[in-house]
Write a protein that holds these residues in place. Structure first.
Motif, mmCIF file in Angstrom:
data_model
loop_
_atom_site.group_PDB
_atom_site.id
_atom_site.type_symbol
_atom_site.label_atom_id
_atom_site.label_comp_id
_atom_site.label_asym_id
_atom_site.label_seq_id
_atom_site.Cartn_x
_atom_site.Cartn_y
_atom_site.Cartn_z
ATOM 1 N N ALA A 99 0.830 -1.205 0.000
ATOM 2 C CA ALA A 99 0.000 0.000 0.000
ATOM 3 C C ALA A 99 0.862 1.252 0.000
ATOM 4 C CB ALA A 99 -0.930 -0.007 1.202
ATOM 5 N N VAL A 100 1.916 1.244 0.809
ATOM 6 C CA VAL A 100 2.835 2.383 0.829
ATOM 7 C C VAL A 100 3.541 2.515 -0.514
ATOM 8 C CG1 VAL A 100 4.972 3.269 1.835
ATOM 9 C CG2 VAL A 100 3.179 2.363 3.323
ATOM 10 N N ALA A 101 4.003 1.394 -1.053
ATOM 11 C CA ALA A 101 4.688 1.436 -2.342
ATOM 12 C C ALA A 101 3.780 2.002 -3.431
ATOM 13 C CB ALA A 101 5.157 0.032 -2.732
ATOM 14 N N PHE A 102 2.531 1.561 -3.460
ATOM 15 C CA PHE A 102 1.598 2.053 -4.467
ATOM 16 C C PHE A 102 1.257 3.526 -4.239
ATOM 17 C CE2 PHE A 102 -0.100 -2.551 -4.705
ATOM 18 C CZ PHE A 102 0.923 -2.904 -5.571
ATOM 19 N N GLY A 103 1.076 3.903 -2.978
ATOM 20 C CA GLY A 103 0.769 5.293 -2.672
ATOM 21 C C GLY A 103 1.887 6.225 -3.086
ATOM 22 N N VAL A 104 3.125 5.816 -2.821
ATOM 23 C CA VAL A 104 4.275 6.625 -3.217
ATOM 24 C C VAL A 104 4.437 6.626 -4.737
ATOM 25 C CG1 VAL A 104 6.794 6.829 -3.073
ATOM 26 C CG2 VAL A 104 5.469 6.276 -1.020
ATOM 27 N N MET A 105 4.207 5.491 -5.363
ATOM 28 C CA MET A 105 4.341 5.396 -6.814
ATOM 29 C C MET A 105 3.348 6.322 -7.525
ATOM 30 S SD MET A 105 4.074 2.000 -9.232
ATOM 31 C CE MET A 105 2.364 1.698 -8.747
ATOM 32 N N VAL A 106 2.128 6.359 -7.028
ATOM 33 C CA VAL A 106 1.100 7.177 -7.673
ATOM 34 C C VAL A 106 1.350 8.668 -7.467
ATOM 35 C CG1 VAL A 106 -1.354 7.794 -7.549
ATOM 36 C CG2 VAL A 106 -0.678 5.395 -7.630
ATOM 37 N N SER A 107 1.805 9.042 -6.286
ATOM 38 C CA SER A 107 1.917 10.468 -5.955
ATOM 39 C C SER A 107 3.329 11.026 -6.064
ATOM 40 C CB SER A 107 1.411 10.705 -4.528
ATOM 41 O OG SER A 107 2.172 9.964 -3.584
ATOM 42 N N GLY A 108 4.327 10.156 -6.095
ATOM 43 C CA GLY A 108 5.711 10.602 -5.968
ATOM 44 C C GLY A 108 6.188 11.578 -7.018
ATOM 45 N N GLY A 109 5.795 11.396 -8.251
ATOM 46 C CA GLY A 109 6.257 12.271 -9.313
ATOM 47 C C GLY A 109 5.677 13.667 -9.246
ATOM 48 N N ILE A 110 4.629 13.864 -8.473
ATOM 49 C CA ILE A 110 3.989 15.173 -8.356
ATOM 50 C C ILE A 110 4.369 15.861 -7.044
ATOM 51 C CG2 ILE A 110 1.799 16.420 -8.357
ATOM 52 C CD1 ILE A 110 2.479 14.989 -10.986
ATOM 53 N N ILE B 38 10.585 5.151 17.742
ATOM 54 C CA ILE B 38 11.598 4.283 17.133
ATOM 55 C C ILE B 38 11.169 3.812 15.750
ATOM 56 C CG2 ILE B 38 12.739 2.034 17.303
ATOM 57 C CD1 ILE B 38 13.943 4.223 19.051
ATOM 58 N N GLY B 39 9.897 3.423 15.599
ATOM 59 C CA GLY B 39 9.421 2.955 14.303
ATOM 60 C C GLY B 39 9.573 4.011 13.225
ATOM 61 N N THR B 40 9.178 5.248 13.540
ATOM 62 C CA THR B 40 9.267 6.324 12.546
ATOM 63 C C THR B 40 10.711 6.786 12.363
ATOM 64 O OG1 THR B 40 7.168 7.035 13.526
ATOM 65 C CG2 THR B 40 8.045 8.373 11.754
ATOM 66 N N LEU C 148 9.179 1.035 -4.103
ATOM 67 C CA LEU C 148 9.348 -0.335 -3.626
ATOM 68 C C LEU C 148 10.143 -0.366 -2.332
ATOM 69 C CD1 LEU C 148 9.177 -3.416 -3.935
ATOM 70 C CD2 LEU C 148 11.241 -3.280 -5.375
ATOM 71 N N TYR C 149 11.254 0.369 -2.291
ATOM 72 C CA TYR C 149 12.109 0.331 -1.108
ATOM 73 C C TYR C 149 11.444 0.997 0.096
ATOM 74 C CZ TYR C 149 16.038 -1.408 -3.867
ATOM 75 O OH TYR C 149 16.859 -2.185 -4.655
ATOM 76 N N VAL C 150 10.715 2.065 -0.141
ATOM 77 C CA VAL C 150 9.991 2.708 0.968
ATOM 78 C C VAL C 150 8.921 1.754 1.496
ATOM 79 C CG1 VAL C 150 8.505 4.625 1.642
ATOM 80 C CG2 VAL C 150 10.454 5.050 0.157
ATOM 81 N N GLY C 151 8.214 1.087 0.589
ATOM 82 C CA GLY C 151 7.204 0.122 1.016
ATOM 83 C C GLY C 151 7.807 -1.022 1.799
ATOM 84 N N LEU C 152 8.939 -1.549 1.328
ATOM 85 C CA LEU C 152 9.607 -2.635 2.041
ATOM 86 C C LEU C 152 10.075 -2.185 3.425
ATOM 87 C CD1 LEU C 152 11.731 -4.266 -0.819
ATOM 88 C CD2 LEU C 152 9.711 -5.227 0.312
ATOM 89 N N THR C 153 10.468 -0.928 3.528
ATOM 90 C CA THR C 153 10.876 -0.397 4.835
ATOM 91 C C THR C 153 9.716 -0.421 5.815
ATOM 92 O OG1 THR C 153 12.504 1.057 3.780
ATOM 93 C CG2 THR C 153 11.845 1.602 6.029
ATOM 94 N N VAL C 154 8.549 0.029 5.362
ATOM 95 C CA VAL C 154 7.369 0.011 6.231
ATOM 96 C C VAL C 154 7.021 -1.421 6.619
ATOM 97 C CG1 VAL C 154 4.886 0.483 6.327
ATOM 98 C CG2 VAL C 154 6.455 2.183 5.382
ATOM 99 N N GLY C 155 7.094 -2.346 5.659
ATOM 100 C CA GLY C 155 6.816 -3.743 5.968
ATOM 101 C C GLY C 155 7.785 -4.299 6.995
ATOM 102 N N ALA C 156 9.064 -3.946 6.869
ATOM 103 C CA ALA C 156 10.068 -4.426 7.818
ATOM 104 C C ALA C 156 9.823 -3.864 9.208
ATOM 105 C CB ALA C 156 11.464 -4.035 7.337
ATOM 106 N N VAL C 157 9.476 -2.580 9.294
ATOM 107 C CA VAL C 157 9.164 -1.970 10.591
ATOM 108 C C VAL C 157 7.973 -2.680 11.226
ATOM 109 C CG1 VAL C 157 8.325 0.120 11.738
ATOM 110 C CG2 VAL C 157 10.157 0.279 10.045
ATOM 111 N N GLY C 158 6.968 -2.993 10.414
ATOM 112 C CA GLY C 158 5.789 -3.673 10.938
ATOM 113 C C GLY C 158 6.098 -5.055 11.458
#
Length: 280
Positions: free
Chosen positions: A65-76, A161-163, A188-198
């Motif tokens: 979800a984070v990866a998709f959210g960043v992918m959709v909005s990141g370029g703007i 700590i998580g953030t 992808l990497y930002v999403g994987l980071t959130v998954g790892a924190v979780g």
């Protein structure tokens, strides 16, 4: 080609030229996707009695979800989709302070609208789940709540700590002087980071690490039938996922700078982020 002309005219009238508005819409839709997909995975687990998912699937869904959210909005807008990230980027000089309230508004509204949509999707399942569906257990579909043993101080440290970890890694991913990560791989990497924190820190209180992802859905549940219990539960826990992530994000940006970012030589320095985006 009258139809094509009609479409072209409609598109030209709908096109938004103002940069601030475009970035608002980007943060709105990015946060909307994050909350709808992420909390949708929680709804599926809770309402099916863990027959359709578990803690691992929730972490995977949030990572995607984070990866998709960043992918959709990141370029703007840069794909912050998190008020704590926006604040930290502003303090680091990578986001204009003028944009902070705009991004915050978009993120909180996006999370609230996603919460309402999720409620509509699972309304019948919620009703079938229990005779009295409006309990803290089901409220946990939308917002995070602590384990019974967890003190508020420990919960606050957990969120910090998580953030903190999230922002250190985000800063590294987006620093062109470091590993030169391809921009196309940022989401992808930002999403994987959130998954790892979780997967490392999701047990105590659900790893919100995002004030918009937690507060806006919590407000929605208060309005939708759960009432004031969503704010009183956990000894008044609700403020922790708001305050903790902001502190953690600031500390994460500072830690990256003090250990890595400030120590590149002048010949290694690359001017980036001039528009307040991760992806410039």
């Amino acid at each position: 080609m009258p139809y094509a002309n009609f479409v072209n005219n409609l598109v030209s009238k709908l096109r938004v030229e103002n940069v601030i508005f475009r970035e608002f819409f980007a943060e709105f839709i990015g946060t909307f996707l994050l909350v709808l997909i992420g909390n949708g995975s929680v709804a599926q687990v809770v309402l099916s009695g863990m027959k359709h998912g578990d803690f691992f699937t929730v972490n995977m869904a949030y990572a995607l979800a984070v990866a998709f959210g960043v992918m959709v909005s990141g370029g703007i807008s840069g794909g912050h989709i998190n008020p704590a990230v926006t604040l930290a980027m502003a303090l680091a000089g990578k986001c204009s302070w003028v944009k902070v309230p705009v991004f915050w508004a978009a993120q909180y509204i996006g999370a609230f609208v996603a919460s309402a949509v999720l409620y509509g999707v699972y309304k019948d399942a919620l009703t079938a789940f229990a005779p009295e569906p409006y309990t803290i257990q089901t409220a946990g579909i939308w917002a995070t709540y602590p384990q019974e043993f967890l003190s508020l101080g420990n919960a606050l440290f957990d969120q910090i700590i998580g953030t903190f970890l999230l922002l250190i890694i985000v800063m590294a991913i987006t620093d062109p002087r470091n590993m030169e990560v391809s921009k196309g791989l940022y989401p992808l990497y930002v999403g994987l980071t959130v998954g790892a924190v979780g997967m490392a820190f999701g047990f105590n209180c659900g790893y919100a690490i995002n004030p918009a992802r937690d507060l806006a859905p919590r407000v929605f549940t208060a309005i939708a039938g759960w009432g004031g219990q969503v704010f009183s539960a956990g000894n008044g826990f609700f403020w922790v996922p708001i305050v903790g992530p902001h502190i953690g994000a600031i500390l994460g940006v500072l830690a990256y700078g003090l250990t890595i970012g400030y120590h590149f030589g002048d010949d290694e320095y690359v001017v980036t982020q001039t528009k307040g985006k991760f992806f410039d």
